[in-house]
Design a protein around this motif. Structure first.
Motif, PDB file in Angstrom:
ATOM      1  N   LEU A  37     -66.103 -87.560 -74.842  1.00 37.34           N
ATOM      2  CA  LEU A  37     -65.280 -88.638 -74.306  1.00 37.34           C
ATOM      3  C   LEU A  37     -65.860 -89.994 -74.700  1.00 37.34           C
ATOM      4  O   LEU A  37     -65.126 -90.930 -75.031  1.00 37.34           O
ATOM      5  N   ASP A  38     -67.190 -90.082 -74.691  1.00 36.60           N
ATOM      6  CA  ASP A  38     -67.838 -91.362 -74.967  1.00 36.60           C
ATOM      7  C   ASP A  38     -67.879 -91.719 -76.450  1.00 36.60           C
ATOM      8  O   ASP A  38     -68.310 -92.812 -76.808  1.00 36.60           O
ATOM      9  N   THR A  39     -67.450 -90.801 -77.317  1.00 35.10           N
ATOM     10  CA  THR A  39     -67.350 -91.160 -78.730  1.00 35.10           C
ATOM     11  C   THR A  39     -66.136 -92.049 -78.993  1.00 35.10           C
ATOM     12  O   THR A  39     -66.112 -92.807 -79.957  1.00 35.10           O
ATOM     13  N   SER A  40     -65.123 -91.964 -78.119  1.00 40.21           N
ATOM     14  CA  SER A  40     -63.890 -92.718 -78.373  1.00 40.21           C
ATOM     15  C   SER A  40     -63.482 -93.655 -77.233  1.00 40.21           C
ATOM     16  O   SER A  40     -62.633 -94.525 -77.431  1.00 40.21           O
ATOM     17  N   ILE A  41     -64.097 -93.488 -76.065  1.00 40.63           N
ATOM     18  CA  ILE A  41     -63.640 -94.252 -74.899  1.00 40.63           C
ATOM     19  C   ILE A  41     -63.901 -95.751 -75.039  1.00 40.63           C
ATOM     20  O   ILE A  41     -63.190 -96.573 -74.480  1.00 40.63           O
ATOM     21  N   VAL A  42     -64.927 -96.128 -75.826  1.00 43.10           N
ATOM     22  CA  VAL A  42     -65.279 -97.550 -75.928  1.00 43.10           C
ATOM     23  C   VAL A  42     -64.335 -98.337 -76.824  1.00 43.10           C
ATOM     24  O   VAL A  42     -64.276 -99.561 -76.742  1.00 43.10           O
ATOM     25  N   ASN A  43     -63.595 -97.625 -77.697  1.00 43.58           N
ATOM     26  CA  ASN A  43     -62.820 -98.329 -78.721  1.00 43.58           C
ATOM     27  C   ASN A  43     -61.808 -99.310 -78.139  1.00 43.58           C
ATOM     28  O   ASN A  43     -61.637-100.425 -78.645  1.00 43.58           O
ATOM     29  N   VAL A  44     -61.124 -98.893 -77.056  1.00 43.12           N
ATOM     30  CA  VAL A  44     -60.083 -99.762 -76.497  1.00 43.12           C
ATOM     31  C   VAL A  44     -60.669-100.931 -75.716  1.00 43.12           C
ATOM     32  O   VAL A  44     -59.956-101.886 -75.403  1.00 43.12           O
ATOM     33  N   PRO A 164     -59.389 -92.726 -75.459  1.00 44.49           N
ATOM     34  CA  PRO A 164     -58.703 -94.028 -75.481  1.00 44.49           C
ATOM     35  C   PRO A 164     -57.821 -94.263 -74.261  1.00 44.49           C
ATOM     36  O   PRO A 164     -57.725 -95.383 -73.767  1.00 44.49           O
ATOM     37  N   THR A 165     -57.166 -93.203 -73.772  1.00 49.62           N
ATOM     38  CA  THR A 165     -56.282 -93.352 -72.615  1.00 49.62           C
ATOM     39  C   THR A 165     -57.076 -93.717 -71.366  1.00 49.62           C
ATOM     40  O   THR A 165     -56.741 -94.673 -70.648  1.00 49.62           O
ATOM     41  N   THR A 171     -60.330-100.050 -68.249  1.00 49.61           N
ATOM     42  CA  THR A 171     -60.545-101.440 -68.652  1.00 49.61           C
ATOM     43  C   THR A 171     -59.489-102.357 -68.057  1.00 49.61           C
ATOM     44  O   THR A 171     -59.796-103.454 -67.580  1.00 49.61           O
ATOM     45  N   ASP A 172     -58.228-101.913 -68.072  1.00 51.78           N
ATOM     46  CA  ASP A 172     -57.139-102.736 -67.531  1.00 51.78           C
ATOM     47  C   ASP A 172     -57.202-102.822 -66.010  1.00 51.78           C
ATOM     48  O   ASP A 172     -56.986-103.888 -65.420  1.00 51.78           O
ATOM     49  N   ALA A 173     -57.488-101.684 -65.367  1.00 51.36           N
ATOM     50  CA  ALA A 173     -57.457-101.637 -63.899  1.00 51.36           C
ATOM     51  C   ALA A 173     -58.710-102.232 -63.275  1.00 51.36           C
ATOM     52  O   ALA A 173     -58.646-102.823 -62.190  1.00 51.36           O
ATOM     53  N   TYR A 174     -59.850-102.095 -63.933  1.00 50.25           N
ATOM     54  CA  TYR A 174     -61.108-102.579 -63.371  1.00 50.25           C
ATOM     55  C   TYR A 174     -61.782-103.524 -64.372  1.00 50.25           C
ATOM     56  O   TYR A 174     -61.431-104.682 -64.458  1.00 50.25           O
ATOM     57  N   SER A 175     -62.747-103.033 -65.146  1.00 52.10           N
ATOM     58  CA  SER A 175     -63.382-103.823 -66.195  1.00 52.10           C
ATOM     59  C   SER A 175     -64.134-102.854 -67.105  1.00 52.10           C
ATOM     60  O   SER A 175     -64.325-101.680 -66.762  1.00 52.10           O
ATOM     61  N   ASN A 311     -48.814 -99.573 -75.508  1.00 50.49           N
ATOM     62  CA  ASN A 311     -50.162 -99.865 -75.040  1.00 50.49           C
ATOM     63  C   ASN A 311     -50.991 -98.583 -74.988  1.00 50.49           C
ATOM     64  O   ASN A 311     -50.481 -97.488 -75.264  1.00 50.49           O
ATOM     65  N   ALA A 312     -52.267 -98.724 -74.621  1.00 53.07           N
ATOM     66  CA  ALA A 312     -53.180 -97.575 -74.659  1.00 53.07           C
ATOM     67  C   ALA A 312     -52.739 -96.474 -73.703  1.00 53.07           C
ATOM     68  O   ALA A 312     -52.806 -95.286 -74.036  1.00 53.07           O
TER      69      ALA A 312
END
Length: 527
Positions: A37-44, A164-165, A171-175, A311-312
């Motif tokens: 999950l952490d290989t792609s979660i940071v991209n967005v 990414p989802t 990111t949108d809901a929190y930070s 959007n994502a």
């Protein structure tokens, strides 16, 4: 017996391990999901990180690159590390390191500290994949191996797809720090379950001495190779002195590493496993499968967001049916393999479904919507899901039980490198395809093509009807036409890329001729 943490107890008898085998499988799969999950979660979250940390795009890219480089360095030596420290201890330590680093990443206030902790997180995460797969191979009897690998495969294939989802929503809901904090509760649960249920290997042997030369050569070779793949597109590949230097250093290091590992008595990576033609063919197939898997996971969100304007979170919802289809395919194929259906038949059928899906992707247009995406994405998920379990079984069927940890590390590394090479190639090819399609379309405009001129006149009349003066309407009509051309150019480039992904996996099919199904050639049933 190795020491336990206070308050934790477990039974390591064969009967207890067999009784808890599904808990063990879900435990090691949970840890693997976090890693992937952490290989792609940071991209967005990249734009948000840039703003908070005051970093440029090239600088913030090291948040992703550092993690992946650390991953691929640790993957092939995870079997050796597992033997040195004990599989249970090594797996638990990897989870602990990953979880602590996740918390530190979320709390980072400078780019330097974030990159440092991402590298540490990658070191912890790299030990999870291969150790998880080796654990599953040992605790499950051969007749249940398909079911076990289906559980593992769901995590392997869902992790990168959902990254990414989940990252976009958090990111949108929190930070952006929450994309790291989300790992904490799951990491703690995985750690506790590991300490309670996951057994040490009954087959591992500790090396008499440490192969420091091999370790250094591997770290330099794989590290520079992965860095080159991550940064090549940004640096214009071989037009950059940095990329040329990375290629030379990587080639020399890896070539020397192979020679050294074949000659040394106690190699850190046992490359002699590759003398088995079936395993070597499986590695190449895994490389091409990794390219097909990671390329489609990487390119479809880019297509959906940059070209179609989703959007994502919306993109993630498009991908969700594909992930569900993959889970269904994994569960179904595991049962079919267990009942004696030929893995080759399932792999061929899965490849055909994937190729047909990519052919449907090739027919997407700028007017395509959610309904047009559903079945192509579902078929993509079914196809890749049908390939995963049978290919694992075929590739590993001749590997001795004692060699599984090392073989698993090589197998997972090869699949990840396939993804890295595929993504790098796809990103470069997209630019070249756009340029080629642009030249082709502009020829029609420059040659006063009747259809193009008619469209231009129509746009001009629409703008005049909105009260825009004739001269300005002409300029704006050209601008609108140019935007439409660019959108069409990008659409055509993506369409060709999707078709190429199908061709990539189809090219792997001849490798099946080098592999034979030997259901009981390998017995790892210790019960």
């Amino acid at each position: 017996m190795r020491p336990m943490l206070p308050g934790l107890s477990r039974s390591t008898s064969p009967a207890a391990i067999h009784a808890n085998r599904f808990i063990i499988a879900m435990t090691v799969t949970l840890a693997s999901v976090l890693e992937l999950l952490d290989t792609s979660i940071v991209n967005v979250a990249v734009p948000h990180m840039m703003g908070t940390l005051g970093a440029t795009l090239d600088e913030i890219a090291w948040v992703s690159t550092g993690y992946v480089v650390a991953n691929v360095i640790v993957l092939p030596i995870s079997g050796w590390l597992s033997s040195q420290f004990g599989r249970r201890n090594y797996f638990a330590l990897s989870i602990l390191l990953f979880t602590i680093a996740s918390m530190a990443c979320g709390a980072a206030t400078t780019l330097e500290s974030l990159v440092m902790w991402r590298i540490i997180q990658g070191i912890g995460g790299g030990g999870l994949l291969a150790t998880a797969q080796a654990t599953i191979f040992e605790v499950f009897p051969q007749k249940e191996m398909g079911t076990a690998m289906a559980i593992f495969g769901m995590g392997i294939m869902a992790g990168p797809a959902l990254g990414p989802t989940i990252g976009g929503w958090l990111t949108d809901a929190y930070s952006w720090p929450w994309i790291f904090y989300i790992n904490l509760p799951f990491g703690i649960v995985a750690l506790l379950l590991t300490l309670i249920y996951v057994p040490d290997s009954g087959l591992q042997q500790k090396a008499e001495r440490i192969d420091y030369i091999g370790l250094i050569l591997l770290a330099v070779g794989i590290g520079t190779l992965q860095t080159m793949l991550e940064r090549g597109e940004k640096q214009d590949w071989f037009q950059s002195g940095e990329i040329i230097t990375l290629v030379i250093v990587s080639f020399v290091s890896l070539y020397t590493f192979v020679i050294h590992e074949l000659e040394t008595e106690h190699p850190i990576v046992n490359l002699r496993i590759m003398r088995d033609g079936q395993f070597s063919a499986g590695l190449l197939y895994a490389f091409l499968t990794g390219a097909a898997l990671y390329c489609t996971i990487f390119m479809f969100p880019v297509y959906a967001q940059s070209l179609m304007g989703f959007n994502a979170f919306q993109t993630g919802m498009f991908i969700l049916p594909s992930a569900i289809a993959t889970a269904i395919a994994l569960a179904t194929t595991s049962k079919l393999v267990a009942r004696g259906v030929s893995p080759k038949v399932l792999i061929v059928l899965g490849t055909v479904l994937f190729c047909y899906s990519m052919w449907q992707h090739n027919h997407f247009t700028t007017e395509s919507g959610a309904g047009d995406f559903f079945w192509p994405l579902v078929l993509r998920g079914l196809g890749l899901g049908m390939v995963f379990v049978p290919l694992n079984n075929l590739a590993m069927s001749n590997v001795e039980a004692i060699e599984i940890p090392g073989a698993s590390g090589l197998y997972n590394l090869t699949r990840m490198l396939g993804g890295s090479v595929g993504i790098a190639t796809a990103a470069t090819s997209l630019g070249h395809l756009q340029q080629s399609e642009r030249l082709h379309l502009v020829e029609h405009l420059a040659g006063n093509d009747p259809a193009a001129m008619g469209r231009l006149a129509q746009l001009k009349q629409i703008l005049i009807g909105r009260g825009i003066p004739d001269a300005m309407a002409q300029i704006k009509a050209y601008a609108v036409m140019n935007m439409q051309v660019e959108k069409q150019v990008t659409m055509l480039a993506f369409a060709k890329l999707f078709l190429w992904f199908g061709v990539i996996l189809a090219c792997a099919l001849p490798l099946l001729a080098l592999m034979r199904h030997n259901r009981y050639s390998q017995s790892v049933d210790l019960h």
